[in-house]
Write a protein that holds these residues in place. Structure first.
Motif, mmCIF file in Angstrom:
data_model
loop_
_atom_site.group_PDB
_atom_site.id
_atom_site.type_symbol
_atom_site.label_atom_id
_atom_site.label_comp_id
_atom_site.label_asym_id
_atom_site.label_seq_id
_atom_site.Cartn_x
_atom_site.Cartn_y
_atom_site.Cartn_z
ATOM 1 N N SER A 121 0.848 -1.192 0.000
ATOM 2 C CA SER A 121 0.000 0.000 0.000
ATOM 3 C C SER A 121 0.878 1.235 0.000
ATOM 4 C CB SER A 121 -0.891 0.025 1.242
ATOM 5 O OG SER A 121 -0.134 0.408 2.372
ATOM 6 N N ASP A 122 0.255 2.379 -0.290
ATOM 7 C CA ASP A 122 0.999 3.631 -0.171
ATOM 8 C C ASP A 122 0.912 4.084 1.286
ATOM 9 O OD1 ASP A 122 -1.215 6.393 -0.767
ATOM 10 O OD2 ASP A 122 -1.688 4.390 -0.027
ATOM 11 N N ARG A 123 1.534 5.256 1.580
ATOM 12 C CA ARG A 123 1.551 5.666 2.980
ATOM 13 C C ARG A 123 1.004 7.067 3.202
ATOM 14 N NH1 ARG A 123 6.745 4.832 5.932
ATOM 15 N NH2 ARG A 123 5.499 3.763 7.486
ATOM 16 N N ARG A 124 0.378 7.613 2.167
ATOM 17 C CA ARG A 124 -0.098 8.986 2.309
ATOM 18 C C ARG A 124 -1.451 9.033 3.002
ATOM 19 N NH1 ARG A 124 -3.601 12.409 -0.546
ATOM 20 N NH2 ARG A 124 -3.105 14.632 -0.343
ATOM 21 N N LEU A 125 -1.584 9.997 3.923
ATOM 22 C CA LEU A 125 -2.902 10.339 4.437
ATOM 23 C C LEU A 125 -3.111 11.804 4.117
ATOM 24 C CD1 LEU A 125 -5.468 9.704 6.149
ATOM 25 C CD2 LEU A 125 -4.240 10.664 8.078
#
Lengths: 271, 204
Positions: B24-28
């Motif tokens: 998964s990506d890690r951006r919030l």
């Protein structure tokens, strides 16, 4: 005049300083004095399974007596399957024996037989079937035998702790085959359940159990178990045993529970 | 902007030879602003079962808590771990319960089933299951991910090659999506071990 739904409610509102000459006529501390309007209500509005002073639940004892006077049924767990059997004595020769079925399916791989009050067992089987289907709808996996037994037992226990109901007058023998192999469970009116290698319930229980204790071996095959089950029933049978008055249910490694309302259909005519 | 694009996300799972990888990506983010670069979207259910959740971040967290709760009760009652197929059916049922007020999440479930056969599936926010034999994707970058996975995927990849493939697919896809990225998180699960790695990528 309020109805008491739980015994402790009655205890808290019972008048502690009742010096009237009629006070001693009250049957128990939980019933109001005779002659008061509350008297009629209270007979029915608290749980029938209130503890007795000796720590017993009298209604459950009576339920077990009802089971003990029911027709004998038994179950044997073999190495590769389980068999349950019951005697099927019909009240009259006019009864259509093909319509009477005591052994029933709970799921395709779990069957059940009872001793005691037939109508009570029908209610339980109905509830258990629904619970098994709910489990399948949620997990898309057939319910394990232990889980179904646990939920059936929970239903039976509910009826020993609610207001206005009585305990079920049946003990069930649940036989099934799942990922943990063949299993046999007995569920009592109190809601307690036990896993058995072989067990009997009903009228002839002590003789049947003694017979089973002698005959049971851990590595029994399913066919031997069926033979032993029929022999055990024959031991305590009053009257002429025939293929037509015993009912057999079998589940093997194929996980399909089959019942035979006439043992003769299984090809095991025993005389 | 749709509710599914509010926080931005990208999740992908791929099947290899007796193993699987989930990334998964890690951006919030909150719309276009990036709030955090270490947001966890992949969660462990048990040693051989992981779930990645894309979509609205609050629902990601709540749904994960609800599912872990259900699984823990199952473990206590049945004294065993849930099979991935069983868990997928459970997630589907939990999502459909909220049919008319759904969780805005698209789960990706990956696990090793009986005999350690890899299992992956995805579903929409109301529980329509979609099983796949190769890869599943979800999130704002899903269209790019479909393209990247389709071209980069090969069946029966060994763990190291699978890791390379899934990482490249993830990074190249999130680079085409402004709402996801800011690093990557890859878990590679084999019958004997779990490797967890963080990817360094373009931080934009």
């Amino acid at each position: 005049a309020q109805g008491f739904t739980l015994p402790f409610e009655a205890a808290f509102s019972f008048p502690q300083t009742d010096c009237s000459p009629f006070a001693s006529l009250a049957v128990s501390p939980l019933q109001p004095a005779i002659g008061t309007p509350e008297m009629g209500d209270s007979q029915y509005s608290f749980s029938l399974t209130t503890f007795s002073p000796t720590g017993k639940l009298v209604q459950i004892e009576h339920a077990l007596t009802a089971v003990g006077s029911g027709q004998t049924s038994l179950g044997i767990k073999a190495a590769n399957g389980v068999v349950i059997a019951t005697e099927k004595k019909l009240p009259s020769i006019l009864v259509d024996e093909t319509s009477v079925q005591k052994i029933q399916l709970m799921t395709t791989n779990i069957g059940v037989v009872y001793s005691g009050m037939g109508p009570d067992s029908r209610v339980l089987v109905r509830k258990s079937r629904k619970q098994a289907q709910q489990y399948f709808r949620l997990y898309k996996e057939p319910i394990p035998v232990t889980q179904l037994v646990r939920e059936t037992a929970a239903v039976m226990q509910e009826f020993t702790q609610s207001g206005g109901v009585r305990p079920f007058g049946v003990s069930l023998l649940v036989a099934g085959y799942d990922d943990n192999g063949p299993q046999l469970y007995q569920v009592d009116p109190s809601g307690s359940y036990f896993s058995w290698k072989a067990s009997a319930m009903g009228k002839n229980v002590s003789n049947a159990k003694t017979f089973l204790e002698k005959r049971y071996t851990d590595d029994m095959e399913l066919d031997d178990a069926v033979h032993t089950a029929i022999l055990t029933l024959k031991e305590g049978f009053q009257g002429q045993i025939s293929g037509k008055n015993i009912e057999i249910g079998i589940v093997g490694a194929d996980r399909k529970f089959r019942y035979y309302i006439e043992a003769i259909a299984y090809g095991l005519w025993l005389n | 902007m749709s509710i599914f694009e509010y926080n931005g996300s990208a999740v992908v799972a791929m099947v290899g030879k007796n193993c699987f990888a989930i990334a998964s990506d890690r951006r919030l983010g909150v719309n276009l602003q990036t709030i955090a670069t270490d947001f966890q979207r992949i969660f462990k259910i048990h040693d051989k079962l992981y779930i990645g959740l894309s979509g609205l971040a609050t629902d990601v967290q709540t749904l994960y808590q609800r599912l872990v709760f259900r699984h823990k009760l199952y473990q206590l009652r049945e004294e065993r771990d849930m099979k991935p197929q069983t868990f997928a059916s459970l997630v589907s049922a939990v999502l459909y319960e909220k049919r008319f007020g759904p969780y805005f999440c698209m789960p990706v479930i990956a696990g090793l089933g009986e005999d350690d056969v890899p299992f992956i599936c995805t579903m929409d926010c109301i529980g329509a299951k979609e099983l796949a034999k190769d890869f599943v994707v979800s999130g704002t970058a899903s269209e790019s991910l479909y393209g990247a996975c389709e071209s980069m995927y090969k069946p029966n990849m060994e763990p190291e090659e699978l890791f390379e493939t899934i990482s490249q697919a993830l990074l190249s896809s999130v680079d085409r999506d402004c709402l996801s990225g800011w690093g990557g998180h890859v878990l590679l699960v084999t019958p004997t071990e779990v490797q967890e790695r963080t990817l360094k990528s373009r931080m934009d």
